[in-house]
Motif scaffolding. Sequence first.
Motif, short mmCIF file in Angstrom:
data_model
loop_
_atom_site.label_atom_id
_atom_site.label_comp_id
_atom_site.label_asym_id
_atom_site.label_seq_id
_atom_site.Cartn_x
_atom_site.Cartn_y
_atom_site.Cartn_z
N VAL A 167 0.83 -1.21 0.00
CA VAL A 167 0.00 0.00 0.00
C VAL A 167 0.87 1.25 0.00
O VAL A 167 0.62 2.20 -0.75
N PHE A 168 1.90 1.26 0.84
CA PHE A 168 2.80 2.41 0.88
C PHE A 168 3.45 2.63 -0.48
O PHE A 168 3.57 3.77 -0.96
N SER A 169 3.89 1.54 -1.12
CA SER A 169 4.56 1.66 -2.41
C SER A 169 3.65 2.29 -3.45
O SER A 169 4.07 3.15 -4.24
N GLU A 170 2.39 1.88 -3.46
CA GLU A 170 1.45 2.44 -4.43
C GLU A 170 1.22 3.93 -4.17
O GLU A 170 1.19 4.74 -5.10
N GLU A 171 1.07 4.29 -2.90
CA GLU A 171 0.82 5.70 -2.57
C GLU A 171 2.06 6.55 -2.84
O GLU A 171 1.94 7.70 -3.29
N LEU A 172 3.24 6.01 -2.56
CA LEU A 172 4.45 6.78 -2.82
C LEU A 172 4.66 6.97 -4.32
O LEU A 172 5.11 8.03 -4.77
N ALA A 173 4.35 5.96 -5.11
CA ALA A 173 4.46 6.11 -6.56
C ALA A 173 3.59 7.26 -7.04
O ALA A 173 4.01 8.08 -7.87
N ASP A 174 2.38 7.34 -6.52
CA ASP A 174 1.50 8.43 -6.90
C ASP A 174 2.06 9.78 -6.46
O ASP A 174 1.94 10.78 -7.18
N LEU A 175 2.67 9.82 -5.28
CA LEU A 175 3.26 11.07 -4.79
C LEU A 175 4.41 11.52 -5.68
O LEU A 175 4.52 12.71 -6.02
N VAL A 176 5.27 10.59 -6.06
CA VAL A 176 6.40 10.94 -6.93
C VAL A 176 5.90 11.48 -8.26
O VAL A 176 6.40 12.50 -8.77
N VAL A 177 4.90 10.83 -8.83
CA VAL A 177 4.36 11.28 -10.11
C VAL A 177 3.72 12.66 -9.96
O VAL A 177 3.85 13.52 -10.85
N ALA A 178 3.07 12.89 -8.83
CA ALA A 178 2.44 14.19 -8.61
C ALA A 178 3.46 15.32 -8.57
O ALA A 178 3.15 16.47 -8.92
N HIS A 179 4.67 15.01 -8.18
CA HIS A 179 5.73 16.01 -8.16
C HIS A 179 6.53 16.03 -9.47
O HIS A 179 7.59 16.64 -9.53
N GLY A 180 6.03 15.32 -10.48
CA GLY A 180 6.70 15.32 -11.78
C GLY A 180 7.97 14.49 -11.79
O GLY A 180 8.89 14.78 -12.56
N GLY A 181 8.03 13.44 -10.97
CA GLY A 181 9.26 12.69 -10.80
C GLY A 181 9.29 11.35 -11.47
O GLY A 181 8.39 10.96 -12.22
N SER A 182 10.36 10.60 -11.17
CA SER A 182 10.61 9.26 -11.69
C SER A 182 10.68 8.30 -10.53
O SER A 182 11.31 8.59 -9.50
N LEU A 183 10.06 7.13 -10.69
CA LEU A 183 10.08 6.13 -9.62
C LEU A 183 11.51 5.70 -9.31
O LEU A 183 11.83 5.37 -8.18
N SER A 184 12.36 5.68 -10.32
CA SER A 184 13.77 5.39 -10.12
C SER A 184 14.59 6.55 -10.65
O SER A 184 14.39 7.00 -11.78
N GLY A 185 15.53 7.00 -9.82
CA GLY A 185 16.44 8.05 -10.25
C GLY A 185 17.87 7.58 -10.35
O GLY A 185 18.76 8.37 -10.61
N GLU A 186 18.09 6.26 -10.14
CA GLU A 186 19.46 5.77 -10.25
C GLU A 186 19.56 4.26 -10.38
O GLU A 186 20.30 3.76 -11.22
N HIS A 187 18.86 3.51 -9.58
CA HIS A 187 19.13 2.08 -9.46
C HIS A 187 18.25 1.20 -10.32
O HIS A 187 18.39 -0.02 -10.29
N GLY A 188 17.34 1.78 -11.07
CA GLY A 188 16.49 0.98 -11.94
C GLY A 188 15.23 0.51 -11.25
O GLY A 188 15.05 0.64 -10.04
N ASP A 189 14.33 -0.06 -12.05
CA ASP A 189 13.03 -0.49 -11.54
C ASP A 189 13.06 -1.91 -10.99
O ASP A 189 12.48 -2.18 -9.94
#
Length: 1015
Positions: free
Chosen positions: A422-444
Amino acid sequence: MPDLETALRKAVRGDVEFGVTARALVTMDASNYRRVPLGVVAPRDADDVAAVLEVCREHGVPVVARGGGTSIAGQATGTGVVLDFTRYMNRLRALDPGTRTAVVQPGLVLDRLQEAAAPHGLRFGPDPSTHSRCTLGGMIGNNSCGAHSVAWGTTADSVRELAVVTARGERLRPGRGWSGAPDGLRALVDGGLARLRTGFPDLPRRISGYALDALLPENGADVARSLCGSEGTLGVLTEAVVDLVRAPRARALAVLGYADESVAAEAAAGLLPYHPLTVEGMAADLVPSPADLPRGGAWLFVETGGDTAAEARARAETIVRAADAVDASVVTDPAGQRALWRIREDASGTATRMPDGSEAWPGWEDCAVPPARLGAYLRDFRALLAGHGLRGTPYGHFGDGCIHVRIDFDLLTAAGVGRFRVFSEELADLVVAHGGSLSGEHGDGQARAELLPRMYGPELVGLFERAKAVWDPDDLLNPGMLVRPAPLDSNLRFAVLPREPVDVVFGYPSDGGDFSAAVRRCVGVAKCRTTEVTGAAVMCPSFRATGEEAHSTRGRARLLHEMLAGELVTDGWRSPEVRDALDLCLSCKGCRTDCPVGVDMATYKAEFLHHHYAGRRRPAAHLSMGRLPQWLRWASRTRVVPLLNALATVGPLARLAKTLGGIAPERTIPRLAGETFSRWWGRRPPASGGVGGSGRSGGASPGGEPGGGLGREPGGESAGAAVRESAGAAAVREPVGDLVVLWPDTFTEHLSPSVGRAAVRVLEAAGLRVALPATLRMRGRPVGDGRTRSPIALAAVLIGACRERVCCGLTYVSTGQLDRARAVLRRTLDLMEPVLETAAPVVVLEPSCAGALRTDLPELLADDPRAAALAARVLTFAETLERHAPHWRPPRVDRPAVGQTHCHQHAVLGDAADRRLRAAAGVTGELSGGCCGLAGDFGFTKGHFEVSVACAEEQLLPAVRSAPPGAVVLADGYSCRTQLEQVAGVRGEHLAQVLAAALDAPGTVGEGRRVTGDG
């Protein structure tokens, strides 16, 4: 699949391994995930890679390419065949300073490329914190970045051309202008131009998904760049042409202090116009000791470069003036910069433990947002953590808007795993809301690929799936990553571990007494796989000697993990695979300090050996060297030392003794001292100011061993002296002030008493009164039942007590004889009770014995409060002088020194006091790190000689050979001195010996002279 193994062995020239150990070593990377492969292949070249792919395609078995195994999202694990590129395909093929390019194989470690480029003033731009063990292939597969990405970008920015083998065996050379593109790729792009031009967020750290936008015409149709970050799912890399950048001649580090991490994050973007090399951030809860940092609750590390030191410093000072910081400093000293960067680089490991010691895990390790939004994102992120009752410590690449964090997920229970999802799903939405990428270095990997539709939408994810089908229509390469991913909460590596703590002997206080939790400490950061040691670091000498994963700290931890899981390693504590992997562990304890998460493999090894040999016949070395204190005590009592020394030099008899004792035939059996330390102590002439008014400094211990005699009759000289000194019992109970108790360890007592004599000489010169533990036993309380009072009866009881002696239990612990170790230590605590009733410190000359008393004793006898009390009393020789004779000034030696800081001193005790004492005596020079390679019984055990010498050859022996004229060779450990003697023919000396010689005859300290034996 025996037919698969057979086919691979016929087709491949490299190594094909389907055994338990080989598979167990690669079940995990540095992520939360675990997959058990069918086998491991180490290819020798591109032909081998093509052959593996052909065989696996015919058998329908997937293939995963693996480098250093430090991936954090699970993409370096698989259920089929793992390709290990670190063994053979690890070379730098070419380096051209003119074009500033290098040709590398996928298994080449980044630091090896940096070392080759440095003489030309060049470097590879990206530099992850794992630079000492990560490989170029892994960096390309994950599109790694590192601290300097604000200056030099990601790995994709440094890749010029690749050589890959596709799943169907096609060999391509991807580059720019559609070079090396497989059939169908261009048509795919042409059909999705609109989506490719609008579907990717614009930010410097966008690693998630396939980089299909690199194939746009306006981006040069760069096929090589589009493969960066594809996690080995599109093709198998066999070679790469990479760009190098000009390295600044000088660097400075501006350290900026802020109130908290959000304020620091908001300030980071404002520093980018000044073109720094790094803008790294971390908060106070990740810093072991902020004493050397400016005031604040969070810091930015902003590095600047220049052609001169002055230019680099000026740029750093400009940034300090521009920054709205609470406090700031500029560090130009390279050593000071390295020390600060070490804190940052170790964060990936130290962040795995919360301040209270609880565990924290990756999974949301490296989200990235536009740098200008980082402060706001961090506040929202903290609120989301709090809403779920979770904790984490963000840090990372603030200048690029990329945040690393380990979170204290409960991944051991179904409820905790549900919260993780649940946390992972909500954090993914938060990152996208800030115009971000789920991974910024280590890959998916598996950690985030399931959530890519939330970031890119179904249409673009559909393009990813079609691109995968163009490159790999059979879904052979690393399936379950990036497209059609496995669920993020499946294949968790903790699911297979026992739910209840296993029955163990050590206390594991930092892990709640749970051996499984102790093993879980290893998260795969792989700092133990570093092949070169800098400074005083020790870990991991056996890996550096062999280069084999099984002999690294991580490799051994993986095998222990699989032993607990019981799926692959099925024999539990009886496992021969675990035993063999632990066999070359030197028990140096270097990992206890050098491992960012504090893995203590020496303790795990002792625990394993205890269970492995329970009720079974032990190796001869365990009986001969593991019970060394027992044999040496017997030899001194029966007065057969001259005979034993003579026999040890007779060829046939010495060979027989070594064969029976499991001792390496290449070794020379050390000579026993003609007079034990305590026998010398017992016959010492009286010195003024003795303990309890006896007239002897420290009193006399009767006979030839501490706490006991050599069978002398009551009324003899020593027994009489003991009776006379027992009159001072009351005085011992009073505050003792400058009294110190000298621990008579086995090595000092029987093998190197000259060290003990030298220590007494120096301690007394410093104004301290010296006693042995047995002296205090005699005078500290009644012996026997308390009713014995007559001198003759008391002497008789004392002679009976002579059979007891204090012992740290080290040799029993290192060979896993833990029941015997506990018995020995309990007896030692009984003997030491009178000491514990005083305020006297316990001075231990042998670092390994001091380490055992500091750590093993309280962890083996956690139920006995005396254990912790004694551990707290233990001081090294230098610590004793510093704390209890602070106004004493040592004699001037004024000579350079070479040698090695004892590995246990580095790992457990620390050497700051030793450094200060050497400096005060004018002993100059730095001691090397590493391990001498002898390590107690290790270097003497049959089959260990070559590895033992290889460890010594890494740092210790080169340092001694290159010693300046007149240098003294310092080696506080008996093992270190023995290794120097037997391998180099050089005599090493304890610091106490150096100072004692300077006291008695200034200017005559030994110069690493040839050994003639210990008197």
